[in-house]
Design a protein around this motif. Structure first.
Motif, mmCIF file in Angstrom:
data_model
loop_
_atom_site.group_PDB
_atom_site.id
_atom_site.type_symbol
_atom_site.label_atom_id
_atom_site.label_comp_id
_atom_site.label_asym_id
_atom_site.label_seq_id
_atom_site.Cartn_x
_atom_site.Cartn_y
_atom_site.Cartn_z
ATOM 1 N N ALA A 48 0.837 -1.194 0.000
ATOM 2 C CA ALA A 48 0.000 0.000 0.000
ATOM 3 C C ALA A 48 0.873 1.245 0.000
ATOM 4 O O ALA A 48 1.943 1.285 0.603
ATOM 5 C CB ALA A 48 -0.906 0.004 1.226
ATOM 6 N N ALA A 49 0.399 2.239 -0.673
ATOM 7 C CA ALA A 49 1.123 3.508 -0.694
ATOM 8 C C ALA A 49 0.922 4.214 0.644
ATOM 9 O O ALA A 49 -0.156 4.169 1.235
ATOM 10 C CB ALA A 49 0.605 4.374 -1.829
ATOM 11 N N THR A 50 1.958 4.837 1.135
ATOM 12 C CA THR A 50 1.832 5.565 2.391
ATOM 13 C C THR A 50 1.109 6.862 2.114
ATOM 14 O O THR A 50 1.506 7.659 1.258
ATOM 15 C CB THR A 50 3.212 5.838 3.005
ATOM 16 O OG1 THR A 50 3.990 6.568 2.074
ATOM 17 C CG2 THR A 50 3.911 4.535 3.354
ATOM 18 N N GLY A 51 0.040 7.063 2.832
ATOM 19 C CA GLY A 51 -0.764 8.253 2.594
ATOM 20 C C GLY A 51 -0.613 9.261 3.711
ATOM 21 O O GLY A 51 0.018 9.021 4.745
ATOM 22 N N ASP A 52 -1.186 10.398 3.510
ATOM 23 C CA ASP A 52 -1.184 11.460 4.495
ATOM 24 C C ASP A 52 -2.097 11.042 5.652
ATOM 25 O O ASP A 52 -3.205 10.579 5.431
ATOM 26 C CB ASP A 52 -1.690 12.744 3.833
ATOM 27 C CG ASP A 52 -1.548 13.953 4.721
ATOM 28 O OD1 ASP A 52 -0.819 13.850 5.726
ATOM 29 O OD2 ASP A 52 -2.156 14.985 4.409
ATOM 30 N N PRO A 53 -1.659 11.206 6.902
ATOM 31 C CA PRO A 53 -2.506 10.812 8.029
ATOM 32 C C PRO A 53 -3.827 11.563 8.065
ATOM 33 O O PRO A 53 -4.828 11.035 8.547
ATOM 34 C CB PRO A 53 -1.662 11.162 9.265
ATOM 35 C CG PRO A 53 -0.277 11.287 8.783
ATOM 36 C CD PRO A 53 -0.349 11.645 7.339
ATOM 37 N N LEU A 54 -3.861 12.767 7.539
ATOM 38 C CA LEU A 54 -5.103 13.523 7.518
ATOM 39 C C LEU A 54 -6.153 12.814 6.676
ATOM 40 O O LEU A 54 -7.316 12.716 7.069
ATOM 41 C CB LEU A 54 -4.845 14.937 6.974
ATOM 42 C CG LEU A 54 -6.066 15.845 6.867
ATOM 43 C CD1 LEU A 54 -6.610 16.151 8.261
ATOM 44 C CD2 LEU A 54 -5.705 17.128 6.163
ATOM 45 N N THR A 56 -6.226 9.628 6.046
ATOM 46 C CA THR A 56 -6.586 8.401 6.747
ATOM 47 C C THR A 56 -7.627 8.687 7.822
ATOM 48 O O THR A 56 -8.611 7.951 7.958
ATOM 49 C CB THR A 56 -5.330 7.769 7.379
ATOM 50 O OG1 THR A 56 -4.356 7.585 6.366
ATOM 51 C CG2 THR A 56 -5.660 6.445 8.025
ATOM 52 N N HIS A 57 -7.433 9.746 8.578
ATOM 53 C CA HIS A 57 -8.399 10.116 9.622
ATOM 54 C C HIS A 57 -9.742 10.505 9.014
ATOM 55 O O HIS A 57 -10.792 10.194 9.577
ATOM 56 C CB HIS A 57 -7.854 11.259 10.486
ATOM 57 C CG HIS A 57 -6.697 10.852 11.336
ATOM 58 N ND1 HIS A 57 -6.799 9.909 12.327
ATOM 59 C CD2 HIS A 57 -5.404 11.257 11.334
ATOM 60 C CE1 HIS A 57 -5.623 9.753 12.908
ATOM 61 N NE2 HIS A 57 -4.745 10.555 12.313
ATOM 62 N N LEU A 58 -9.708 11.177 7.874
ATOM 63 C CA LEU A 58 -10.948 11.555 7.206
ATOM 64 C C LEU A 58 -11.737 10.321 6.789
ATOM 65 O O LEU A 58 -12.953 10.238 7.003
ATOM 66 C CB LEU A 58 -10.640 12.442 5.990
ATOM 67 C CG LEU A 58 -11.849 12.866 5.163
ATOM 68 C CD1 LEU A 58 -12.752 13.789 5.967
ATOM 69 C CD2 LEU A 58 -11.393 13.535 3.883
ATOM 70 N N PHE A 59 -11.053 9.341 6.227
ATOM 71 C CA PHE A 59 -11.738 8.110 5.823
ATOM 72 C C PHE A 59 -12.282 7.349 7.030
ATOM 73 O O PHE A 59 -13.358 6.755 6.972
ATOM 74 C CB PHE A 59 -10.813 7.215 5.010
ATOM 75 C CG PHE A 59 -10.638 7.658 3.587
ATOM 76 C CD1 PHE A 59 -11.725 8.015 2.814
ATOM 77 C CD2 PHE A 59 -9.381 7.729 3.027
ATOM 78 C CE1 PHE A 59 -11.576 8.427 1.510
ATOM 79 C CE2 PHE A 59 -9.209 8.141 1.718
ATOM 80 C CZ PHE A 59 -10.308 8.498 0.949
ATOM 81 N N GLU A 60 -11.555 7.382 8.147
ATOM 82 C CA GLU A 60 -12.045 6.720 9.359
ATOM 83 C C GLU A 60 -13.303 7.404 9.872
ATOM 84 O O GLU A 60 -14.256 6.737 10.294
ATOM 85 C CB GLU A 60 -10.966 6.730 10.436
ATOM 86 C CG GLU A 60 -9.823 5.791 10.150
ATOM 87 C CD GLU A 60 -8.701 5.912 11.178
ATOM 88 O OE1 GLU A 60 -8.782 6.796 12.068
ATOM 89 O OE2 GLU A 60 -7.742 5.130 11.070
#
Length: 68
Positions: A48-54, A56-60
């Motif tokens: 998986a490509a490393t994404g921006d934590p922001l 990731t939090h938005l998707f959560e």
């Protein structure tokens, strides 16, 4: 009085089993199928490509809102 009928001098050709496809029309879908099948059979190779934590939090958050 009937209208005269016109006959075609040559039979109409239809694109069917007699038409030829270019080599890439079969090669590219086959290559894509084999690549996807290889990823399914060995998912450890798919990294998986490393994404921006922001993001990731938005998707959560979206997932939590949908789950309610």
């Amino acid at each position: 009085m009937s209208a005269p009928t016109h006959t075609r001098p040559h039979p109409a050709t239809r694109a069917g089993a007699d038409s030829q496809l270019p080599w890439w029309a079969l090669a590219l879908p086959t290559l894509a199928f084999v690549a996807l099948l290889a990823l399914i059979l060995n998912p450890s190779d798919a990294q998986a490509a490393t994404g921006d934590p922001l993001i990731t939090h938005l998707f959560e958050r979206v997932q939590q809102l949908i789950a309610r």
